[in-house]
Design an enzyme around this catalytic site. Structure first.
Site, PDB file in Angstrom:
ATOM      1  N   CYS A  65       7.470   1.583  -2.415  1.00 50.25           N
ATOM      2  CA  CYS A  65       6.818  -0.100  -1.969  1.00 50.25           C
ATOM      3  C   CYS A  65       5.687  -0.781  -3.109  1.00 50.25           C
ATOM      4  CB  CYS A  65       6.863   0.445  -0.655  1.00 50.25           C
ATOM      5  SG  CYS A  65       6.943  -1.167  -0.013  1.00 50.25           S
ATOM      6  N   HIS A 116      11.786   2.410   1.221  1.00 46.81           N
ATOM      7  CA  HIS A 116      11.185   3.850   1.530  1.00 46.81           C
ATOM      8  C   HIS A 116      11.984   4.901   1.938  1.00 46.81           C
ATOM      9  CE1 HIS A 116       7.312   1.885   2.939  1.00 46.81           C
ATOM     10  NE2 HIS A 116       7.819   0.304   3.383  1.00 46.81           N
ATOM     11  N   GLU A 174      11.331   7.651   2.926  1.00 48.24           N
ATOM     12  CA  GLU A 174      11.063   8.532   3.927  1.00 48.24           C
ATOM     13  C   GLU A 174      11.221   7.646   5.195  1.00 48.24           C
ATOM     14  OE1 GLU A 174       7.753   4.963   3.438  1.00 48.24           O
ATOM     15  OE2 GLU A 174       9.147   6.091   2.026  1.00 48.24           O
TER      16      GLU A 174
END
Length: 193
Positions: A77, A175, A177
């Site tokens: 990001c 992202h 994650e």
């Protein structure tokens, strides 16, 4: 395997730690240049505003450390955006790893782009076992245009770089994650590069 997450006060760090933990990896958080240099893999996260994040990197002496790293580095990001040449956000110079400027989405789009979108035109082993047009999670108002380093494309009003790669540096606008099983596979691919 020593994985270091760069800790400069601008990170979405906890969710990355949890995602790596689910994959069976333990990461170290550090702003110490020597610890970062000694890592096998480096993750450079970021959430927030570009110019203040660059100031934080400067306060930790990391604006020279990060471009000098020789092991695989993954910017996530804002981390990816800071690896670019310049950002319109706060009109700040970046680290200059990727030869592209980060610009704001046009005012006729809903900004920030928040939510799930697709990635396509996937290149490099970072995207092994990742399907074309798979869905990833994004939250951003600025983007890197398509460039010679683009290895994945997302469309939001126009096609832009959702991932870039040059030498030992990878960057993803999304992202991983927070991108469910697909994102975890991308993190696993990075760790095993």
């Amino acid at each position: 395997m020593k994985i270091v997450i760069i800790d400069y006060g601008a990170g979405n760090i906890q969710s990355i730690i949890f995602a790596l933990d689910r994959l069976g990896y333990t990461a170290t958080l550090s702003d110490d240049p020597e610890v970062i240099r000694s890592a096998d893999k480096v993750i450079f996260p970021g959430v927030g505003e570009a110019s203040s994040a660059m100031k934080k990197l400067g306060q930790h002496g990391l604006e020279e450390v990060i471009p000098s790293l020789t092991q695989p580095v993954l910017g996530i990001c804002l981390g990816m955006q800071l690896m670019c040449r310049y950002s319109e956000e706060g009109k700040t110079s970046g680290l200059g790893i990727f030869d592209v400027d980060v610009i704001r989405f046009s005012d006729d789009l809903k900004v920030p782009q928040i939510g799930w979108n697709q990635i396509r035109e996937l290149k490099t082993p970072l995207f092994d076992q990742i399907p074309e047009n798979g869905y990833i999670y994004l939250v951003h108002s600025y983007y890197a245009p398509l460039c010679e380093d683009t290895i994945a494309v997302t469309d939001y009003g126009l096609p832009y770089s959702s991932a870039v790669w040059k030498d030992n540096f990878w960057g993803v606008q999304f992202h991983p994650e927070k991108s469910s099983a697909l994102g975890e596979q991308i993190l696993k691919n990075f760790i095993t590069l």
